[in-house]
Scaffold this motif. Structure first.
Motif, PDB file in Angstrom:
ATOM      1  N   ILE A   2       0.837  -1.196   0.000  1.00 10.68           N
ATOM      2  CA  ILE A   2       0.000   0.000   0.000  1.00 10.68           C
ATOM      3  C   ILE A   2       0.873   1.246   0.000  1.00 10.68           C
ATOM      4  CG2 ILE A   2      -1.676   1.333   1.346  1.00 10.68           C
ATOM      5  CD1 ILE A   2      -2.727  -1.404   2.392  1.00 10.68           C
ATOM      6  N   ILE A   3       0.660   2.095  -1.000  1.00  9.95           N
ATOM      7  CA  ILE A   3       1.381   3.361  -1.116  1.00  9.95           C
ATOM      8  C   ILE A   3       0.381   4.449  -1.499  1.00  9.95           C
ATOM      9  CG2 ILE A   3       3.454   2.140  -1.884  1.00  9.95           C
ATOM     10  CD1 ILE A   3       2.972   3.370  -4.680  1.00  9.95           C
TER      11      ILE A   3
ATOM     12  N   HIS B 149      -0.558  -0.910  -4.340  1.00  8.67           N
ATOM     13  CA  HIS B 149      -1.983  -0.868  -3.993  1.00  8.67           C
ATOM     14  C   HIS B 149      -2.223   0.551  -3.480  1.00  8.67           C
ATOM     15  CE1 HIS B 149      -5.593  -3.105  -2.069  1.00  8.67           C
ATOM     16  NE2 HIS B 149      -5.822  -1.803  -1.979  1.00  8.67           N
ATOM     17  N   PHE B 150      -2.992   1.336  -4.234  1.00  9.44           N
ATOM     18  CA  PHE B 150      -3.006   2.779  -4.019  1.00  9.44           C
ATOM     19  C   PHE B 150      -4.004   3.214  -2.952  1.00  9.44           C
ATOM     20  CE2 PHE B 150      -1.515   2.489  -8.531  1.00  9.44           C
ATOM     21  CZ  PHE B 150      -0.205   2.845  -8.237  1.00  9.44           C
TER      22      PHE B 150
ATOM     23  N   PRO C 210      -1.032  11.580 -10.318  1.00  8.10           N
ATOM     24  CA  PRO C 210      -1.277  10.438  -9.426  1.00  8.10           C
ATOM     25  C   PRO C 210      -0.890   9.125 -10.093  1.00  8.10           C
ATOM     26  CG  PRO C 210      -3.116  11.979  -9.334  1.00  8.10           C
ATOM     27  CD  PRO C 210      -2.226  12.442 -10.448  1.00  8.10           C
ATOM     28  N   MET C 211      -0.341   8.231  -9.297  1.00  9.83           N
ATOM     29  CA  MET C 211       0.215   6.984  -9.828  1.00  9.83           C
ATOM     30  C   MET C 211      -0.818   6.140 -10.570  1.00  9.83           C
ATOM     31  SD  MET C 211       3.430   7.102  -9.103  1.00  9.83           S
ATOM     32  CE  MET C 211       3.190   8.864  -9.455  1.00  9.83           C
ATOM     33  N   HIS C 212      -2.071   6.159 -10.105  1.00  9.26           N
ATOM     34  CA  HIS C 212      -3.078   5.306 -10.736  1.00  9.26           C
ATOM     35  C   HIS C 212      -3.458   5.774 -12.135  1.00  9.26           C
ATOM     36  CE1 HIS C 212      -5.586   8.510  -9.002  1.00  9.26           C
ATOM     37  NE2 HIS C 212      -6.493   8.184  -9.905  1.00  9.26           N
TER      38      HIS C 212
ATOM     39  N   ARG D 195      -6.774  -0.483  -5.840  1.00  9.01           N
ATOM     40  CA  ARG D 195      -6.849   0.861  -5.261  1.00  9.01           C
ATOM     41  C   ARG D 195      -8.104   0.997  -4.409  1.00  9.01           C
ATOM     42  NH1 ARG D 195      -8.113   3.876 -10.959  1.00  9.01           N
ATOM     43  NH2 ARG D 195      -6.536   2.387 -11.602  1.00  9.01           N
ATOM     44  N   MET D 196      -8.105   1.999  -3.588  1.00  5.73           N
ATOM     45  CA  MET D 196      -9.296   2.412  -2.876  1.00  5.73           C
ATOM     46  C   MET D 196      -9.848   3.651  -3.586  1.00  5.73           C
ATOM     47  SD  MET D 196      -7.374   4.066   0.469  1.00  5.73           S
ATOM     48  CE  MET D 196      -8.809   4.824   1.192  1.00  5.73           C
TER      49      MET D 196
END
Length: 392
Positions: A97-98, A118-119, A353-355, A365-366
């Protein structure tokens, strides 16, 4: 927004910054101490590569400054984070998680391990991982199986959490530590930007099992290129040193390596630069906090924008000062970036943003609405220590 004037931001910046500075960069290094004599000593003695007294001194003084028991100097912050994750037990296929709102190195270091980012969302109060939203997310998607935290949706272990202290501002660590304890997750701090920052009186990078620092040319302290691994675990400290020196077993002449190691050693000549910079670090931090105080006062009356201040539990190094536009003014961000650049003041947006990067779009991701919102509204403004000299 009624009363919002984008040019008022330019005027405020001009008021806060030295009039004689010319074109003003975002964060420029300051070499006003023993950099020349220390580097010259390396050249005169020939000790310019990966072994030398300045490496040992730099590691020792970094540990003393941060309060960590062990510091291992490496070639850059990304290498430091990569090895930190390996030593933390991150395995291929694991999820880590990052924050999505981070520099790409955080996600890349996870990928180097064969693991999957995992964002997590960000909290506007710290610009870092939102602990409450993460707690809710884990309660929804995770379970403990055989001692491991497992993502029920993917079936993969969630191995750890990597909070990043965004622009030098400490994330709220206590609730993250609690979450890691509850879910059997390892905490590895991405403290690349936060040298000199304190969380509840204690230096960042000393709360997790390991942490990574960066000394890139745009950091508070620079070695040109460089980084360091921090840990309070003696065994991990020794293993970090071993792995980053190609896992070579010490011997007077034999070349024997007992693991897959990495040539991540910081050269002595870079460490010499770092030693000289460390001598000046308290002054750099004071100057940067003086500049931040001046910004805070200057932008107090500017409508539609606020200067981002350190969280109440923190003392920040204010690595990169930041403005947050009010939500109705977010559409003016790029116009402000263009206007300031044309007028000789370097400003920058937050990272994509990374995603939203192509290689990480399919990662778990959340809800990331907080990170998206912050990214649309944030502007970094000039932050070099020298800009705070007159008011330090």
């Amino acid at each position: 927004m009624t009363g919002f004037d984008a040019e008022a931001i330019l005027r405020a910046l001009r008021n806060a910054l030295p009039a004689e500075a010319g074109r003003i960069g975002l964060h420029e290094p300051c070499f006003a101490g023993n950099e020349w004599p220390y580097v010259k000593d390396c050249l005169d003695t020939g000790w310019v590569s990966s072994v030398g007294s300045y490496v040992d001194r730099f590691e020792r003084e970094l540990a003393e400054f941060t309060g960590a028991k062990h510091a291992v100097a490496v070639v850059n912050g990304t290498a430091a984070l990569h090895v930190s994750l390996l030593l933390a037990g991150v395995l291929p296929g694991d999820e880590v998680i990052i924050p999505s709102l981070t520099f790409v190195a955080t996600a890349n270091a996870v990928a180097y391990c064969g693991a999957v980012p995992h964002f997590a969302d960000s909290d506007e109060a710290t610009l870092g991982i939102d602990p409450e939203k993460l707690a809710e997310h884990l309660s929804t998607i995770a379970e403990i199986r055989g001692g491991d935290c497992v993502n029920r949706h993917t079936g993969q272990p969630i191995r750890g959490v990597v909070p990043m202290h965004t622009f030098g501002h400490p994330v709220d660590l206590d609730p993250l530590v609690e979450l890691c304890n509850k879910w059997n997750l390892v905490l590895v701090e991405d403290a690349a930007e936060s040298l000199g920052s304190l969380y509840k009186g204690r230096h960042t990078g000393t709360f997790g099992r390991l942490a990574a620092l960066s000394f890139n040319g745009n950091k508070v302290l620079t070695t040109g290129g460089g980084g360091a691994i921090l840990t309070n675990d003696e065994g991990l400290g020794k293993m970090a040193k071993h792995l980053t020196t190609t896992a070579k077993v010490p011997h007077r002449w034999e070349f024997f390596h007992d693991a897959t190691g990495y040539n991540y050693r910081l050269p002595n000549i870079n460490a010499a630069l770092g030693c000289a910079q460390l001598e000046q670090l308290p002054r750099f931090l004071a100057q940067k906090r003086a500049l931040a105080a001046r910004y805070r006062e200057t932008f107090r009356e500017v409508q539609g924008v606020r200067f981002f201040c350190e969280p109440s539990f923190a003392a920040s190094n204010y690595w990169l000062n930041a403005l947050l536009l009010d939500p109705p003014c977010a559409s003016a961000r790029d116009d402000i970036l263009e206007m300031t650049d044309k007028n000789g003041i370097m400003t920058r947006p937050a990272w994509t943003p990374m995603h939203r990067l192509p290689m990480y779009q399919e990662c778990p991701r959340m809800d990331l609405s907080g990170a998206e919102d912050i990214g649309r509204r944030l502007i970094n403004i000039p932050s070099s220590p020298a800009l705070g000299v007159a008011h330090a």
